[in-house]
Design an enzyme around this catalytic site. Sequence first.
Site, PDB file in Angstrom:
ATOM      1  CG  ASP A  75      24.561   1.617  -9.188  1.00 23.85           C
ATOM      2  OD1 ASP A  75      23.583   2.207  -9.670  1.00 23.85           O
ATOM      3  OD2 ASP A  75      24.461   0.579  -8.505  1.00 23.85           O
ATOM      4  CE  LYS A  85      23.645   0.060 -12.738  1.00 26.49           C
ATOM      5  NZ  LYS A  85      23.024   1.408 -12.727  1.00 26.49           N
TER       6      LYS A  85
END
Length: 444
Positions: free
Chosen positions: A166, A126
């Site tokens: 995202d 991430k």
Amino acid sequence: MSYVDEVYDRVVKQNPGEGEFHQAVKEVLDSLRIVIDANEEKYRKAALLERLVEPERIISFRVPWVDDNGQVRVNKGFRVQFNSAIGPYKGGLRLHPSVNQGILKFLGFEQTFKNSLTGLPIGGGKGGSDFDPKGKSDREVMAFCQSFMTELSKYIGADQDVPAGDIGVGAREIGYLYGQYKRMTGLYEGVLTGKGLSYGGSLVRTQATGYGLIYILDEMLRRNGRELEGKNVVISGSGNVAIYASEKAIQLGAKVVALSDSNGYIYDKSGIRLDVVKEIKEVRRGRIKEYANEVASVAYTEGKGIWTIPCDIALPCATQNELNLEDAKSLKANGCFAVAEGANMPSTREATDFFLENGMLFMPGKAANAGGVATSALEMSQNSLRLSWSFDEVDKKLHEIMVGIYEKTAKAAKRYGVKGNYVAGANIAGFEKVVEAMMAQGIV
């Protein structure tokens, strides 16, 4: 003290102030306790849990860029490469003022199990920045993205680390990031997913997380003697996931009655008009309150009361910890019997426990919102093969993957004596594959 408790205490001690990371680790380890206790000697000797909860690598860097007034701005950039046991790191980039290292560690940790559940060869990662794209011009967003990728490009690649979008990172941002990656490396490869269709993107990627959420929800309902058709659905958020979860839910006969954003929510008891929402959010980049200006009979309410709306099914699709214990109690009291998470850890631990203790059907985010990363992995496959699949081909593969995730989750829960507990099932099923790969590869 058990091995699980020792490792959790170590995580809290070594990662102070990272509440979301602590929460994610505790939830996973608690539900894995039955598996870990049965293999404690083997896992302890290999320090398996210590390695599982520690990222393989964290990259932190500054991101200088110039705004439209000629002022130099500086943001923080991160990439957390959490676990590569089953494939290259895979996970989104988040651009939001709330981004910090702890949140990205929580997301990378969750991503490791989510990616494992898909059955595809991708590890967990991430990244992102505290940059806020809201209110910025296209030129300012481009300037930031180019500076961000100038540094990030040193650490990613098609067979090393493949970021995606995202929160705050949509088609515009992916385009700017990919253009700069190509400029810096001279490589035209599948290093980012969520790309435009004209330069390597996949059909269904835009819809994937929302569609996947409904596919697994529908499977969960059917396997438990329920159905989606005719049910009232409340969905938090009004971004990509919420919009396409709404679209697929409506296609399958449900009625979506509420959507929200960070400022408030709309409640349309006759059913949300998705064409209006898409115009506001995808064309104008507006706020959900504008819906009330377009549809006269609908009221917009400021604040966070969306979970007080009576419904059969609730789909939290906004952000972490948006649904707390009081919200869970309100949902139950107002007739809700099923919850599936479209966001990453949107329910607090107390809310999750309440759902399970009160017999509500509950599918956690690491299973329910895996459709996005699954389709990203399908995009990677298409890039490697230098071809494109049709919408129907990708959609069929997505549906099969989500049904497969339900199967793995349900079977793991039943195998360990917690039938119907999909939180435990998802964590166990994801854990088993990652751990098997880690043990096979030695101490790395």
